[in-house]
Design a protein around this motif. Structure first.
Motif, PDB file in Angstrom:
ATOM      1  N   VAL A  28     -57.743-107.975 -33.826  1.00 34.38           N
ATOM      2  CA  VAL A  28     -58.146-106.752 -34.503  1.00 34.38           C
ATOM      3  C   VAL A  28     -58.473-105.749 -33.404  1.00 34.38           C
ATOM      4  N   VAL A  29     -57.865-104.568 -33.493  1.00 32.01           N
ATOM      5  CA  VAL A  29     -58.177-103.500 -32.526  1.00 32.01           C
ATOM      6  C   VAL A  29     -58.814-102.362 -33.313  1.00 32.01           C
ATOM      7  N   PRO A  30     -60.157-102.395 -33.417  1.00 32.02           N
ATOM      8  CA  PRO A  30     -60.835-101.421 -34.262  1.00 32.02           C
ATOM      9  C   PRO A  30     -61.138-100.115 -33.544  1.00 32.02           C
ATOM     10  N   HIS A  31     -61.374 -99.088 -34.347  1.00 26.84           N
ATOM     11  CA  HIS A  31     -61.951 -97.852 -33.814  1.00 26.84           C
ATOM     12  C   HIS A  31     -63.312 -98.199 -33.206  1.00 26.84           C
ATOM     13  N   GLN A  32     -63.544 -97.712 -32.004  1.00 20.02           N
ATOM     14  CA  GLN A  32     -64.742 -98.113 -31.250  1.00 20.02           C
ATOM     15  C   GLN A  32     -65.860 -97.086 -31.449  1.00 20.02           C
ATOM     16  N   ALA A  33     -66.435 -97.084 -32.662  1.00 17.53           N
ATOM     17  CA  ALA A  33     -67.520 -96.139 -32.934  1.00 17.53           C
ATOM     18  C   ALA A  33     -68.867 -96.781 -32.682  1.00 17.53           C
ATOM     19  N   ASN A  34     -68.996 -98.021 -33.128  1.00 15.26           N
ATOM     20  CA  ASN A  34     -70.305 -98.646 -33.115  1.00 15.26           C
ATOM     21  C   ASN A  34     -70.095-100.146 -33.255  1.00 15.26           C
TER      22      ASN A  34
END
Ligand code: COA
Length: 322
Positions: free
Chosen positions: A246-252
């Motif tokens: 999984v390559v998620p958006h890195q917000a938090n």
């Protein structure tokens, strides 16, 4: 079957690394608070004279080198950004010119933190339609320019950078085709006030700063991301268990962990770069993807689920076989 296959990735970051402790000198915050609530330890901040296109070009050159392609092989450039060089022309055309490309199409996509997912979905559709052969898809942001440096609730969360992918249309006849297997994008403008810039060039003639209701964004993010990830997995006809990365958006870090928990996806299969990059908006997913390709985690054949959520609200996911 004609597929949009990732043939190269690249990224670029400003050299200046700003650790939490440096922000705590001017803001009522601490390294402990930021790490505990967000997982962020540092972010990169661009020099005052730098432009978004500088990092976009550097990331694009790196992706082209990885793909072994010359710039003139590209006939489509889609650049996702909320911090363009100018109101117009599109920053994608500045990148096109600086790469020496004189043909094809180049345009920007504005979907804030979901921008790269939106750009991938559009590039995939154009490649599959047969109108284009090789796309350069870029996420590039100088989010530091939008921050209110007196607002501790937002100033600590964001950073600058760029990431890029080269996609090539290829016939993939086997049972496990490489390339983008499914892409799903959504938006719901009723929530615009929860995460927005209160001004901006263009029709208002003003310059605004980023404003956010953090807790509410958090709540929507987990629900929307889990839903669109499942929708995308189902559209591709694969199981959650088959996903390698999984390559998620890195917000938090806490949003990423809560979403993974909701979907029973182990954190050992999640690429995390938020600690060093913070939230780079449209750049975050391609930056994280490039890091994991270069350190050998993502390898050809791996199933990768990319996701993001941002202002609008906008959100989406892309499932691809590397
Ligand atoms: N340092 C210290 N304290 C801070 C702080 C900081 N940098 N930022 C906020 N606080 C304070 C608040 O002022 C508040 O204090 P109060 O209770 O005295 O009013 C307290 O911490 C709790 O604030 P709250 O906003 O409820 O904290 P939280 O646990 O929700 O964490 C975020 C705040 C912003 C980290 C979190 O809401 C978040 O990550 N939201 C999603 C944001 C995001 O990722 N947006 C981009 C999506 S693309």
């Amino acid at each position: 079957m004609r597929q949009s296959v990732v043939v190269g990735t690249g990224s670029a970051l400003p050299p200046r690394r700003v650790p939490n402790a440096e922000l705590a000198r001017t803001l009522d915050t601490s390294d402990e608070w930021i790490v505990e609530r967000t997982g962020i330890r540092a972010r990169r901040i661009a020099a005052p004279e730098a432009k978004t296109s500088d990092f976009a070009v550097a990331a694009a050159e790196s992706a082209l080198a990885a793909a072994g392609l010359r710039p003139e092989a590209i006939d489509l450039i889609i650049l996702a950004t909320a911090t363009p060089d100018q109101t117009f022309p599109a920053t994608a055309t500045a990148v096109q010119a600086r790469l020496g490309i004189t043909g094809g199409a180049a345009f920007d996509v504005a979907a804030v933190c979901s921008g790269f997912i939106y750009a991938l979905a559009v590039a995939d559709a154009l490649l599959k339609a047969g109108s284009h052969e090789r796309a350069l898809v870029i996420g590039a942001e100088l989010f530091s320019r939008l921050l209110d440096w007196d607002d501790r609730a937002t100033a600590v969360l964001f950073g600058d950078g760029a990431g890029a992918m080269v996609l090539e249309a290829r016939e993939e006849p086997g049972p496990d085709p490489r390339g983008i297997l499914a892409a799903r994008i959504h938006s719901d403008g009723r929530h615009a006030h929860l995460l927005h810039v209160d001004g901006g060039p263009g029709s208002t003639g003003t310059v605004g700063k980023l404003r956010m209701a953090g807790r509410e964004v958090f709540r929507h993010a987990v629900v929307n991301l889990a839903a669109v990830m499942d929708e995308t997995i189902a559209a591709a006809g694969v199981s959650r268990a088959a996903i390698d990365w999984v390559v998620p958006h890195q917000a938090n870090r806490r949003i990423i962990e809560a979403t993974a928990r909701k979907l029973d996806l182990p954190l050992s299969r999640v690429v995390l770069t938020v600690d060093e990059h913070a939230n780079t908006s449209a750049a975050s997913v391609p930056l994280a993807f490039d890091v994991a390709v270069r350190d050998g985690r993502i390898r050809p054949g791996h199933l990768c689920l990319l996701e993001a959520m941002g202002g609008g609200f906008t959100w989406g996911a892309v499932l691809l076989r590397a």
